[in-house]
Design a protein around this motif. Structure first.
Motif, short mmCIF file in Angstrom:
data_model
loop_
_atom_site.label_atom_id
_atom_site.label_comp_id
_atom_site.label_asym_id
_atom_site.label_seq_id
_atom_site.Cartn_x
_atom_site.Cartn_y
_atom_site.Cartn_z
N PRO A 3 0.79 -1.23 0.00
CA PRO A 3 0.00 0.00 0.00
C PRO A 3 0.82 1.29 0.00
CG PRO A 3 -0.04 -1.01 2.16
CD PRO A 3 0.68 -1.96 1.25
N ASN A 4 2.01 1.26 0.56
CA ASN A 4 2.80 2.48 0.62
C ASN A 4 4.26 2.12 0.81
OD1 ASN A 4 3.68 5.06 0.82
ND2 ASN A 4 2.71 5.51 2.77
N THR A 5 5.10 2.72 0.01
CA THR A 5 6.54 2.58 0.19
C THR A 5 7.15 3.97 0.18
OG1 THR A 5 6.93 2.40 -2.18
CG2 THR A 5 6.64 0.34 -0.97
N PHE A 6 8.25 4.12 0.86
CA PHE A 6 8.92 5.41 0.90
C PHE A 6 10.20 5.31 0.11
CE2 PHE A 6 11.98 8.36 2.74
CZ PHE A 6 11.31 9.55 2.53
N CYS A 7 10.30 6.11 -0.93
CA CYS A 7 11.52 6.20 -1.72
C CYS A 7 11.94 7.66 -1.72
CB CYS A 7 11.28 5.76 -3.16
SG CYS A 7 10.80 4.04 -3.31
N MET A 8 13.23 7.88 -1.63
CA MET A 8 13.73 9.25 -1.60
C MET A 8 13.93 9.78 -3.01
SD MET A 8 16.33 9.37 1.61
CE MET A 8 16.68 11.06 1.23
N ILE A 9 13.51 10.99 -3.23
CA ILE A 9 13.75 11.67 -4.50
C ILE A 9 15.19 12.17 -4.47
CG2 ILE A 9 13.11 13.66 -5.90
CD1 ILE A 9 10.23 13.26 -4.83
N PRO A 10 15.96 11.92 -5.53
CA PRO A 10 17.36 12.35 -5.54
C PRO A 10 17.51 13.85 -5.33
CG PRO A 10 16.89 10.93 -7.41
CD PRO A 10 15.58 11.23 -6.75
N LYS A 11 18.55 14.25 -4.62
CA LYS A 11 18.83 15.66 -4.35
C LYS A 11 19.91 16.22 -5.26
CE LYS A 11 16.03 16.68 -1.02
NZ LYS A 11 14.93 17.59 -1.30
N GLY A 12 20.51 15.37 -6.09
CA GLY A 12 21.55 15.87 -6.98
C GLY A 12 21.84 14.90 -8.11
N ILE A 13 22.28 15.46 -9.23
CA ILE A 13 22.74 14.64 -10.35
C ILE A 13 24.04 15.23 -10.88
CG2 ILE A 13 20.41 13.91 -10.98
CD1 ILE A 13 20.63 15.74 -13.45
N SER A 14 24.85 14.38 -11.49
CA SER A 14 26.11 14.82 -12.10
C SER A 14 26.28 14.10 -13.42
CB SER A 14 27.28 14.55 -11.17
OG SER A 14 27.36 13.17 -10.88
N PRO A 15 25.70 14.65 -14.48
CA PRO A 15 25.73 13.98 -15.78
C PRO A 15 27.12 14.04 -16.43
CG PRO A 15 24.61 16.07 -15.96
CD PRO A 15 24.93 15.87 -14.52
N ASN A 16 27.98 13.10 -16.04
CA ASN A 16 29.35 13.08 -16.56
C ASN A 16 29.73 11.71 -17.12
OD1 ASN A 16 29.51 11.65 -14.23
ND2 ASN A 16 30.97 12.98 -13.21
N ASP A 17 28.73 10.87 -17.38
CA ASP A 17 28.93 9.54 -17.99
C ASP A 17 29.81 8.61 -17.17
OD1 ASP A 17 27.30 10.12 -20.18
OD2 ASP A 17 28.94 11.11 -21.22
N ASP A 18 29.79 8.75 -15.83
CA ASP A 18 30.54 7.83 -14.98
C ASP A 18 29.66 6.70 -14.45
OD1 ASP A 18 28.97 9.08 -13.09
OD2 ASP A 18 30.63 9.68 -11.80
N GLU A 19 28.43 6.62 -14.95
CA GLU A 19 27.45 5.60 -14.58
C GLU A 19 26.83 5.80 -13.21
OE1 GLU A 19 28.64 1.58 -15.36
OE2 GLU A 19 29.79 2.16 -17.13
N TYR A 20 27.10 6.92 -12.53
CA TYR A 20 26.52 7.21 -11.22
C TYR A 20 25.83 8.56 -11.26
CZ TYR A 20 29.70 3.52 -9.82
OH TYR A 20 30.36 2.33 -9.72
N ASN A 21 24.57 8.60 -10.86
CA ASN A 21 23.80 9.85 -10.74
C ASN A 21 23.82 10.69 -12.01
OD1 ASN A 21 23.27 9.27 -7.98
ND2 ASN A 21 25.33 9.97 -7.50
#
Length: 90
Positions: A3-21
């Motif tokens: 019925p309900n799950t808690f997921c955190m919305i990301p607070k930052g991104i770094s689009p540098n093609d390192d496969e993370y965020n």
């Protein structure tokens, strides 16, 4: 059914093609619409049925490093607002 799950919305991104965020990943949130605004309140990005398509681009090209604000409309009809920090490599 869960019925309900808690997921955190990301607070930052770094689009540098390192496969993370590299993108604003909301793929598990059932997002109907996402709007992203700059610090002046101008809408720079919008996407219906959003999953993880925003990686720091606007309608006109790549956005600079900075804090951006979002409005998320979920399939259930509720809205969430917040901010995300976009970090470009220097």
């Amino acid at each position: 059914n869960v019925p309900n799950t808690f997921c955190m919305i990301p607070k930052g991104i770094s689009p540098n093609d390192d496969e993370y965020n590299n993108s604003f990943d909301l793929s598990n949130f059932d997002v109907r619409n996402l709007k992203i605004f700059n610090r002046y309140g101008m809408r720079v990005y919008e996407q219906d049925n959003y999953t993880d398509q925003w990686h720091g681009q606007s309608f006109a090209g790549d956005l600079p490093t900075g804090t951006y604000y979002y409005v998320i409309e979920f399939e259930a009809g509720n809205h969430v607002t917040g901010w995300v920090y976009l970090m470009r490599e220097i």
